[in-house]
Enzyme design. Structure first.
Site, PDB file in Angstrom:
ATOM      1  N   GLU A  46     -10.594   6.994  -3.159  1.00 46.58           N
ATOM      2  CA  GLU A  46     -10.666   5.944  -4.164  1.00 46.58           C
ATOM      3  C   GLU A  46     -12.115   5.655  -4.556  1.00 46.58           C
ATOM      4  OE1 GLU A  46      -7.960   2.695  -3.745  1.00 46.58           O
ATOM      5  OE2 GLU A  46      -6.942   3.699  -2.090  1.00 46.58           O
TER       6      GLU A  46
ATOM      7  N   ILE B 174       6.167  10.941   7.195  1.00 45.83           N
ATOM      8  CA  ILE B 174       6.521  11.367   8.556  1.00 45.83           C
ATOM      9  C   ILE B 174       7.461  10.363   9.203  1.00 45.83           C
ATOM     10  CG2 ILE B 174       5.630  11.961  10.844  1.00 45.83           C
ATOM     11  CD1 ILE B 174       2.858  12.310   9.526  1.00 45.83           C
TER      12      ILE B 174
ATOM     13  N   ASP C 223      -8.144   1.365   7.326  1.00 40.96           N
ATOM     14  CA  ASP C 223      -6.750   1.751   7.075  1.00 40.96           C
ATOM     15  C   ASP C 223      -6.142   2.366   8.337  1.00 40.96           C
ATOM     16  OD1 ASP C 223      -4.499   2.569   5.099  1.00 40.96           O
ATOM     17  OD2 ASP C 223      -5.068   4.458   6.065  1.00 40.96           O
TER      18      ASP C 223
ATOM     19  N   GLY D  50       1.170   9.847  -0.712  1.00 41.59           N
ATOM     20  CA  GLY D  50       1.709  10.500  -1.891  1.00 41.59           C
ATOM     21  C   GLY D  50       3.005   9.863  -2.343  1.00 41.59           C
TER      22      GLY D  50
ATOM     23  N   LYS E  40       0.837  -1.521   5.148  1.00 34.60           N
ATOM     24  CA  LYS E  40       0.268  -1.502   6.504  1.00 34.60           C
ATOM     25  C   LYS E  40      -0.721  -2.628   6.745  1.00 34.60           C
ATOM     26  CE  LYS E  40      -2.039   1.794   3.946  1.00 34.60           C
ATOM     27  NZ  LYS E  40      -1.598   2.838   3.040  1.00 34.60           N
TER      28      LYS E  40
ATOM     29  N   LYS F 242      -2.909   1.002  10.808  1.00 29.42           N
ATOM     30  CA  LYS F 242      -1.752   1.807  11.208  1.00 29.42           C
ATOM     31  C   LYS F 242      -1.603   1.887  12.728  1.00 29.42           C
ATOM     32  CE  LYS F 242      -1.995   4.472   6.911  1.00 29.42           C
ATOM     33  NZ  LYS F 242      -2.677   5.633   6.281  1.00 29.42           N
TER      34      LYS F 242
ATOM     35  N   GLU G 257       8.848   1.892   7.855  1.00 27.38           N
ATOM     36  CA  GLU G 257       8.613   3.300   8.209  1.00 27.38           C
ATOM     37  C   GLU G 257       7.451   3.896   7.407  1.00 27.38           C
ATOM     38  OE1 GLU G 257      10.527   5.752  10.472  1.00 27.38           O
ATOM     39  OE2 GLU G 257       8.489   6.383  10.047  1.00 27.38           O
TER      40      GLU G 257
ATOM     41  N   GLY H 222      -9.737  12.649  -7.104  1.00 25.49           N
ATOM     42  CA  GLY H 222      -8.731  11.606  -6.930  1.00 25.49           C
ATOM     43  C   GLY H 222      -8.180  11.528  -5.511  1.00 25.49           C
TER      44      GLY H 222
ATOM     45  N   GLY I 111       2.870   8.004   6.047  1.00 25.15           N
ATOM     46  CA  GLY I 111       3.538   8.380   4.801  1.00 25.15           C
ATOM     47  C   GLY I 111       4.968   8.818   5.042  1.00 25.15           C
TER      48      GLY I 111
END
Lengths: 432, 432
Positions: free
Chosen positions: A190, A136, A201, A302, A105, A205, A129, A187, A134
């Site tokens: 980050e 979706i 981020d 993920g 991205k 997007k 995509e 986790g 993620g």
């Protein structure tokens, strides 16, 4: 049967998920879609590790140029991320006349114009995509299923880490820094969470979605971005009292010829579907002129969810490559059209304002006067027992009627001049 | 530029919406997708009426064979609905080697096998995005974007009328028949609402989704269907007390080689996204083995939303027809594979049970004993002041632990033998 040979560059989390799905589901993908996908090579710096699935290890290489230089490979899947070497790899692939699939991205948002220009020149495609939301399905539905519509607005909760933090704050009454620490331990966040909690981020997007919805490219540097680090549990609780949840919301909205793009923590009415999007889930609401309101929801990150989206693009390219003479609309990421961004200062919204104010007479009158000067009218106000005392400062909470952003900024900057108001620990948030 | 000539049969609500979008957005669709869609003919019995948009009225005809027999027309859009003449028109179109787009869920659900068999024989395609979820992109995302996944389950709120009624009952505390009457007056429910309130329309739609998700066809007559007519405001209120909303839920779930398909009013946890789908909105939750949980939400009906979905299919066919040698997976609607349906009696669930019971000693002991005989254990029970007296009958509310459907049916049929229990005014509902 036409075999579609592809190469994957980068076997981190998403790369491994993608490879796993393409290996394990090769037959089922063939049955469903009529295309046979063969991962001919997969490149990573560390190829001597264990994998939890079986495949021919001979496909592994540490040299990505083996993929670029392989004439049989028609599609290069870039899953390294970032805008360093990944950009070079994609440009090399394009120049070698290969189609590209990426989840990157940051790269698409910041360098989309350059990449698509090069892709058009070489008559290849870049699919992405997995770059938003993620697993979706959102890019293809937006581009294709809603193609009859003009897109009026897009709103998204598209950063899982930020949404997890805000959800925990909302459900458990915790402070930002405590949840962040826990998220890092688990986790979910980050070590350097800047991109997630500062909204960067999310901005990458929404920039991508806006480029698709409004047919052009966006100068990423002009996108208005605010993060969630200043949100307190007090804000979350007051928002709840007014029947809102606070979400890190990205939005792109059409105003005549201009598009307003912004990323910021926002009060979302509890009755809206977006307000129910919790934990690491993402959702994107798209409003089209014919279709009305739609919403796409799922896991925003993920290994396997994102891998699922990468695989969808690989299949799509394989299907289309098997077709000849694919027509190529020139609308999406139109490199000749820089999208004109609306000046955020002109936007109109209701606002939530929390001011830390010295607990003494006359403060409310002063603030009310400053709001009045800027034509900002107040819908409701709280200064109750709930206002926690803090060095003799109390919180005043205001919900405004609709006001211009510019007027709010002016009012707040005048209010800031009063030393009895602690603006560092105050906040104003848009109400959606 | 290749012009894609199409014919529309049926200019009712959806047909008019489709025509409007295709006329008004021709340029924008070309810019986006590189295909030029020309509606060459549009057929309806009533063509002398007013339209709210401009177009060349010479395309109108009352004779659908003009469309079937026009060699230039490559795609026939059937928007009459029902399984009478619509079926003949589609079969005629297929035999004339034309691709078909339809919104006709009853037809696809009940006669899909025959239609797809004929389409395969003639090497044409049938697309039906608008048949489920109105404007929501769900068919294409399910078929293509999630193609790397095995679909573990699908759950949907896919009938706007039923969802509107249940939402009104929930939000305003009204009884079913009062809301239905109001909905009919407002035009939200049809004069004969059977298909909507008895779950039949919902069953058509889940049958279609299951056929796609599980690669085969479904014998529609074997799908388990219950409507919402027996739901009372009392049920809605008790469900709320236990933190559930009652929704007419369609579901298709994979159990090894069998698929359980059912339609019934169901208690959905308030924290689930599906519980927040209100009014005439629809939503479909799809769980894939890699992607995890996804959800697609939007307007499930209406002229322009459904038209938007029809247009997406028209564009898709135009794009693909411009390609040569389109590969054709044999998975979706595999006419050689009848999907094996799981016996509902074997399914396991928690249940909400409301029994109308004569207000006298020993009734609870009797009921508890019958549950015990069938191994049904009770998680919670209410017989409170809230239980409204009604001819000396009170309501007993039970929430069970997980139990087999078969055992529940047995227990209820034994309980029914007791004349002091009014089973006609009692109900049992699955808890999701």
């Amino acid at each position: 049967m036409i075999t579609n040979k592809i190469g994957i560059v980068g076997l981190g989390v998403v790369g491994t998920g993608t490879l796993k799905i393409l290996i394990n589901e090769r037959d089922s993908i063939y049955n469903k879609m009529g295309v046979w996908i063969d991962v001919k090579k997969a490149c990573d710096l560390n190829i001597n590790r264990e994998f939890e699935f079986d495949f021919n290890k001979n496909i592994l290489t540490t040299d990505y140029s083996e993929i670029i230089n392989d004439p049989e490979i028609g599609t290069v899947v870039e899953l390294i991320g970032g805008d360093g070497i990944a950009k070079k790899i994609i440009l090399d692939a394009i120049k070698a006349k290969k189609n590209v699939v990426t989840a990157n991205k940051a790269l698409i948002a910041k360098h989309g114009k350059e990449l698509f220009e090069e892709a058009n020149k070489n008559n290849v495609k870049i699919y992405f995509e997995a770059s938003v939301g993620g697993g979706i399905p959102i890019i293809t539905p937006l581009k294709e299923s809603l193609a009859g519509n003009s897109i009026l607005s897009i709103k998204g909760i598209i950063n899982g880490t930020a949404n997890y933090i805000l959800t925990e704050m909302t459900e458990k009454g915790l402070e930002f820094k405590d949840v962040l620490k826990k998220a890092q331990e688990l986790g979910y966040a980050e070590a350097d969470p800047t991109f997630d909690i500062e909204g960067i981020d999310t901005a990458h997007k929404i920039t991508i979605l806006a480029s698709l919805a409004y047919g052009g490219y966006v100068n990423f540097n002009n996108v208005s971005v605010k993060g969630i680090t200043k949100i307190t549990k007090e804000d979350i609780e007051y928002a709840k009292d007014f029947s809102y949840n606070i979400k890190l919301l990205a939005s792109a909205k059409k105003f005549n010829s201009e598009i307003e793009i912004r990323v910021e923590p926002t009060l979302v009415k509890k009755t809206e579907m977006l307000a129910s999007v919790n934990d690491a889930y993402n959702a994107i609401e798209v409003v089209g002129d014919y279709v009305g309101k739609t919403l796409f929801y799922g896991r925003g990150a993920g290994m396997e969810p994102t891998g699922s989206a990468v695989v969808a693009d690989v299949i799509k390219l394989a299907t289309e490559t098997n077709y000849k003479d694919a027509p190529n609309g020139n609308y999406y990421y139109n490199i000749n059209n820089e999208i004109k961004l609306k000046d955020i200062n002109d936007s109109i919204s209701k606002y939530y304002i929390r001011l830390k104010v010295k607990d003494e007479a006359g403060m409310l009158a002063f603030i009310a006067e400053e709001f009045k000067k800027e034509n900002i009218s107040i819908e409701s106000m709280i200064q109750t027992s709930k206002a926690t005392k803090d060095n003799n400062f109390v919180s005043l909470i205001f919900i405004t009627h609709e006001a211009k952003e510019k007027n709010l900024v002016n009012a707040l900057s005048n209010i800031e001049k009063n030393n009895d108001i602690d603006m560092k620990n105050s906040i104003s948030l848009k109400i959606d």
